[in-house]
Design an enzyme around this catalytic site. Structure first.
Site, PDB file in Angstrom:
ATOM      1  CG  PHE A   1      -2.274   5.712  13.592  1.00 14.82           C
ATOM      2  CD1 PHE A   1      -1.645   5.436  14.803  1.00 14.82           C
ATOM      3  CD2 PHE A   1      -2.210   7.000  13.081  1.00 14.82           C
ATOM      4  CE1 PHE A   1      -0.957   6.429  15.481  1.00 14.82           C
ATOM      5  CE2 PHE A   1      -1.520   8.000  13.755  1.00 14.82           C
ATOM      6  CZ  PHE A   1      -0.901   7.723  14.958  1.00 14.82           C
TER       7      PHE A   1
ATOM      8  CG  ASP B   1      -6.492  -4.979   4.961  1.00 14.53           C
ATOM      9  OD1 ASP B   1      -6.290  -4.954   6.186  1.00 14.53           O
ATOM     10  OD2 ASP B   1      -6.817  -3.972   4.298  1.00 14.53           O
TER      11      ASP B   1
ATOM     12  CE  LYS C   1      -8.559  -3.240  13.356  1.00 13.80           C
ATOM     13  NZ  LYS C   1      -7.533  -3.924  12.559  1.00 13.80           N
TER      14      LYS C   1
ATOM     15  CG  ASN D   1      -0.220  -0.129   2.498  1.00  9.80           C
ATOM     16  OD1 ASN D   1       0.571   0.724   2.848  1.00  9.80           O
ATOM     17  ND2 ASN D   1      -0.443  -1.230   3.224  1.00  9.80           N
TER      18      ASN D   1
ATOM     19  CE  LYS E   1     -11.065   0.218  10.068  1.00 11.84           C
ATOM     20  NZ  LYS E   1     -10.117   0.973   9.229  1.00 11.84           N
TER      21      LYS E   1
ATOM     22  CE  LYS F   1       9.317 -10.778 -13.956  1.00  7.58           C
ATOM     23  NZ  LYS F   1       9.358 -10.673 -15.396  1.00  7.58           N
TER      24      LYS F   1
HETATM   25  N1  CTP Z   1      -3.977  -3.608  11.830  1.00 13.05           N
HETATM   26  C1  CTP Z   1      -3.326  -4.729  12.297  1.00 13.05           C
HETATM   27  N2  CTP Z   1      -3.324  -5.860  11.572  1.00 13.05           N
HETATM   28  C2  CTP Z   1      -3.981  -5.943  10.395  1.00 13.05           C
HETATM   29  C3  CTP Z   1      -4.669  -4.801   9.911  1.00 13.05           C
HETATM   30  C4  CTP Z   1      -4.629  -3.652  10.646  1.00 13.05           C
HETATM   31  O1  CTP Z   1      -2.740  -4.671  13.362  1.00 13.05           O
HETATM   32  N3  CTP Z   1      -3.955  -7.053   9.718  1.00 13.05           N
HETATM   33  C5  CTP Z   1      -3.972  -2.387  12.649  1.00 13.05           C
HETATM   34  C6  CTP Z   1      -3.320  -1.193  11.973  1.00 13.05           C
HETATM   35  O2  CTP Z   1      -1.943  -1.116  12.258  1.00 13.05           O
HETATM   36  C7  CTP Z   1      -4.077  -0.028  12.602  1.00 13.05           C
HETATM   37  C8  CTP Z   1      -5.443  -0.585  12.883  1.00 13.05           C
HETATM   38  O3  CTP Z   1      -5.304  -2.005  12.882  1.00 13.05           O
HETATM   39  O4  CTP Z   1      -3.539   0.375  13.819  1.00 13.05           O
HETATM   40  C9  CTP Z   1      -6.499  -0.181  11.879  1.00 13.05           C
HETATM   41  O5  CTP Z   1      -6.019  -0.485  10.574  1.00 13.05           O
HETATM   42  P1  CTP Z   1      -6.889  -0.202   9.288  1.00 13.05           P
HETATM   43  O6  CTP Z   1      -6.079  -0.495   8.080  1.00 13.05           O
HETATM   44  O7  CTP Z   1      -7.511   1.144   9.410  1.00 13.05           O
HETATM   45  O8  CTP Z   1      -8.077  -1.235   9.456  1.00 13.05           O
HETATM   46  P2  CTP Z   1      -8.313  -2.673   8.958  1.00 13.05           P
HETATM   47  O9  CTP Z   1      -8.548  -3.520  10.138  1.00 13.05           O
HETATM   48  O10 CTP Z   1      -7.189  -3.117   8.054  1.00 13.05           O
HETATM   49  O11 CTP Z   1      -9.664  -2.541   8.144  1.00 13.05           O
HETATM   50  P3  CTP Z   1      -9.924  -1.902   6.684  1.00 13.05           P
HETATM   51  O12 CTP Z   1      -8.659  -2.059   5.892  1.00 13.05           O
HETATM   52  O13 CTP Z   1     -11.050  -2.697   6.151  1.00 13.05           O
HETATM   53  O14 CTP Z   1     -10.296  -0.465   6.910  1.00 13.05           O
END
Ligand code: CTP
Length: 399
Positions: free
Chosen positions: A324, A280, A342, A211, A338, A290
């Site tokens: 975050f 994700d 979490k 990303n 979230k 490759k």
């Molecule tokens: N996070 C994590 N592990 C993951 C995904 C996210 O620990 N696999 C943590 C990120 O570091 C951040 C928080 O969860 O502190 C929220 O991450 P975000 O990307 O906003 O949320 P997601 O859970 O990934 O949901 P989405 O991408 O659907 O918004």
């Protein structure tokens, strides 16, 4: 009361310049300190004026702000010492560091140092053999034990033609150290784990899913926490950023590597700040070398990555956890969901579709969720946002 902000505005900085080929960099340093809002006075040793003229320094520092001779004004060494909030010696030679450590006051700079009672930043510059010498190390250690902060020199080609550790640190690092030296050490004795950057999920050895995260927010958090005295571990996915000084660094690539590092480091830590943009999904299978594109096209199957934050929240010796939430829009409801799902104590809402608050910019506009009503903060630098987030670790009196 929250900890004081850490800026150089309204700070009176005494810059000492000593005799090294790096003395010319002091011009840039003085300009940068002034850009940050500091007022700067300069003391030059005789040896430094062989490398750069007092006139050049005066053009940067301003008329009347450069002092050289001990007896030009017999009280200068006291006045300059008393009227300074911070002393930065850059470049700092082995000779001057030796004088500082051993209590000599035979030039204006050494006399100022002896009379001065505040934070000191030293940026050594010398040949690597001198830097590694027993006498120099002993002198430097003595000064560090007494509270001076060293901005360690960098490794590279030296003026003498040799290669080694002895090049003065970059002006940027010296300015960061100057800010850090002024920080109230309100996180002293605490371990803070920060995650930063993106993760990379490899399809094969050359292709990956990732990303746009630059890591800037996480690096700013690590730098700010270290400046406030915390013992900091920065776990980061791939970025191009320079490592902050005084931080233990754990480089990772994938979410599963980050997970492993976080679970190891966060157990027993005071706080975990998850600013990383964890990918994700990861390809279910990683191909070797490759892989031919035909093997990938249309056949890429993805598996969800572990939720690192949620797992850390289930640790027995659980740290305080700040997440975050990267959201595309102004609505904070999803971020709050979230936070609860979490198990984070706080969630920092980040609208990544805002061009001033998204990936790879130096500013942020955050809303902190958790611990009562949401608190929205105005647009600020990521550095300032980092301090706002770290203030969450300092309980309000009476709370
Ligand atoms: N996070 C994590 N592990 C993951 C995904 C996210 O620990 N696999 C943590 C990120 O570091 C951040 C928080 O969860 O502190 C929220 O991450 P975000 O990307 O906003 O949320 P997601 O859970 O990934 O949901 P989405 O991408 O659907 O918004």
């Amino acid at each position: 009361m929250k900890a004081k902000r850490r800026k150089l505005n309204n700070t009176r900085v005494l810059v000492g310049i000593t005799g090294s080929v790096a003395a010319y960099k002091a011009v840039d340093l003085i300009r940068r300190l002034k850009d940050e809002g500091a007022s700067v006075k300069v003391v030059m040793t005789d040896a430094s004026s062989r490398f750069i003229t007092p006139l050049s320094i005066e053009l940067a520092a301003g008329p009347g702000n450069v002092f050289c001779g001990m007896f030009d004004n017999p009280m200068a060494h006291i006045e300059l010492a008393v009227e300074s909030d911070l002393m930065v010696v850059a470049p700092a030679t082995a000779n001057t560091i030796g004088k500082f450590a051993q209590g000599m006051a035979d030039d204006l700079l050494a006399a100022c140092f002896m009379a001065y009672r505040g934070p000191v930043v030293l940026a050594p510059a010398m040949n690597w053999r001198m830097y590694e010498s027993f006498s120099f190390k002993e002198n430097l250690t003595l000064l560090k034990e007494r509270g001076a902060f060293e901005v360690e020199p960098e490794e590279g080609p030296l003026a003498c033609g040799e290669y080694g550790k002895g090049r003065m640190a970059s002006v940027e690092r010296i300015v960061e150290a100057a800010k850090a030296a002024l920080c109230e050490k309100d996180l002293l004795g605490r371990k803070v784990v920060v995650t930063a950057g993106p993760t990379r999920e490899h399809i094969d050895d050359v292709r990956f899913i990732s990303n746009l995260s630059s890591g800037k927010m996480g690096f700013a958090l690590a730098r700010a926490a270290a400046a406030r005295g915390a013992s900091v571990t920065l776990i980061s996915g791939p970025t191009v950023l320079a490592l902050p000084d005084g931080v233990a660094f754990v480089p990772v690539t994938s979410a599963s590597e980050m997970r492993e590092a976080v679970l190891e480091e966060a157990a027993g830590a005071h706080a975990l700040v998850m600013s990383a943009a964890v990918a994700d999904f990861a390809p279910s299978v990683r191909l070797e070398g490759k892989g031919p594109k035909e093997d990938i096209e249309g056949g890429l199957s993805l598996t969800g990555n572990p939720d690192i934050l949620a797992e850390a929240a289930r640790l027995e010796a659980r740290p305080l956890i700040i997440g975050f939430a990267a959201e595309a829009g102004q609505d904070t409801a999803r971020a709050e969901d979230k936070r609860v799902a979490k198990g984070a104590d706080y969630m920092v809402f980040n609208n990544v579709s805002d061009p001033e608050a998204g990936f790879d910019v130096d500013t942020n506009r955050i809303t902190v969720l958790g611990g009562g009503s949401p608190v929205s903060h105005p647009l600020m630098s990521k550095e300032e946002a980092a301090h706002v987030v770290l203030d969450l670790l300092i309980p309000e009196p009476g709370a």
